[in-house]
Enzyme design. Structure first.
Site, short mmCIF file in Angstrom:
data_model
loop_
_atom_site.label_atom_id
_atom_site.label_comp_id
_atom_site.label_asym_id
_atom_site.label_seq_id
_atom_site.Cartn_x
_atom_site.Cartn_y
_atom_site.Cartn_z
CD GLN A 80 -15.56 -13.99 -60.34
OE1 GLN A 80 -16.48 -14.74 -60.65
NE2 GLN A 80 -15.66 -12.67 -60.46
CB SER A 81 -16.61 -18.03 -53.78
OG SER A 81 -17.27 -19.11 -53.16
#
Length: 336
Positions: A80-81
């Site tokens: 989920q960068s």
């Protein structure tokens, strides 16, 4: 122009972010806490899909990539960068192929930032967390070699674009903050920001000195401890000074890190953080995420309640974005 500001000669930069972003006063929250006036630098508004702090750094990083003739961007981060999402979308915008090296095993249905990575057409490789942590540099170089073998020219961007190039993003943001302070006639004692890869804190620390903001920069750690971030920030700043031949004494910079609110670990938050996110959304219509900004703001609120800012009149919180990180953790909200 100050003596310190005269030391700054910016490198090439692309115009990718929607800036300047506003500085917003949190009136109801300030009243509720009965502490210093809290202001939020709304860097969640640097764009719609590109929201957050990463795009400020990527304006300089991608300018360098273009200067080197790159046609493939390779970068890395968690599933989920925010940084990887911004890179994927900017790569699409600039007509560059993007390959993401991600930590973690995805669910069967993509959500949040990962979904946006896929929509943007990024090539995605995922690895188990332990393997990723032990082999990241090798994975990045092997991926780059695969593209070189095809006759392409890759450009590798480190985690969060937090390196000697990315520092410029938040040095430049400090020029905005100086105008913000003048516009609102305030002199904040502290600038508080979530720190996860160190680059935003590095830029703010140097920029606050160069633009003479008179405010201490406090990095609220969301993963590693105080020593790690003090070392990482200084490493980025040392590389920045060397790469651009800057005449700045890094020894005068005060690198402050608060590692009291990391909680269960990176991308993991306890109930108090989720409750704080809900409270802020209801009080001010401002949404934070549980990975970065939620932890950092919870830490700021906790410290205000503990009296650590009793001597301060104004404090600035930098909202670094991350709203897409809310959705994969939706089940953590509204729990009894």
């Amino acid at each position: 122009m100050s003596i310190q500001e005269s030391l700054i000669t910016y490198p090439k930069r692309l115009t990718l972010a929607q800036t300047p972003t506003p500085l917003q006063k949190l009136s109801r929250v300030t009243t509720a806490l009965q502490g210093p006036t809290i202001w939020v630098k709304r860097d969640d508004l640097t764009g719609s899909l590109l929201s957050g702090n990463k795009v400020r750094k990527l304006e300089f990083t991608l300018a360098q990539a273009q200067e080197e003739g790159a046609n493939v961007l390779i970068t890395c981060g968690g599933l989920q960068s925010n940084h990887c999402r911004a890179t994927a979308l900017l790569g699409a915008q600039l007509g560059l192929k993007v390959h993401l090296v991600l930590r973690g095993e995805p669910d069967s249905v993509a959500d949040g930032n990962l979904l946006l990575d896929q929509l943007a057409g990024a090539e995605i490789s995922t690895y188990r967390p332990g393997y990723y942590a032990n082999n990241l540099e090798q994975l990045l170089q092997e991926t780059a070699e695969q593209y070189r073998a095809k006759g392409l020219k890759p450009f590798v961007i480190p985690t969060g674009a937090s390196d000697d190039i990315g520092v410029w993003g938040y040095v430049n943001a400090c020029k905005e903050l100086r105008r913000d302070f003048e516009l609102h006639n305030i002199q904040p004692s502290h600038i508080v920001v979530a720190t996860g890869s160190g680059g935003t804190q590095a830029g703010l620390t140097a920029g606050a000195f160069l633009y003479q903001l008179g405010a201490a920069v406090v990095g609220m750690a969301v993963c590693d401890d105080e020593h790690y971030f003090q070392t990482k920030v200084m490493h980025d700043l040392s590389g920045w000074k060397k790469r651009y031949g800057l005449d700045i004494d890094l020894a005068v910079l005060d690198i402050q890190v608060n590692d009291n609110y990391i909680g269960p670990g990176y991308a993991k938050a306890d109930k108090a953080v989720f409750d704080c996110i809900q409270w802020l959304a209801r009080e001010e219509g401002l949404v934070l995420d549980p990975v970065y900004t939620g932890k950092a703001f919870y830490g700021l609120v906790s410290d205000i309640k503990a009296g650590k800012y009793n001597h301060c009149s104004d404090v600035v919180f930098v909202h670094t974005g991350g709203i897409f990180g809310v959705f994969p953790q939706r089940d953590q909200f509204f729990q009894q």
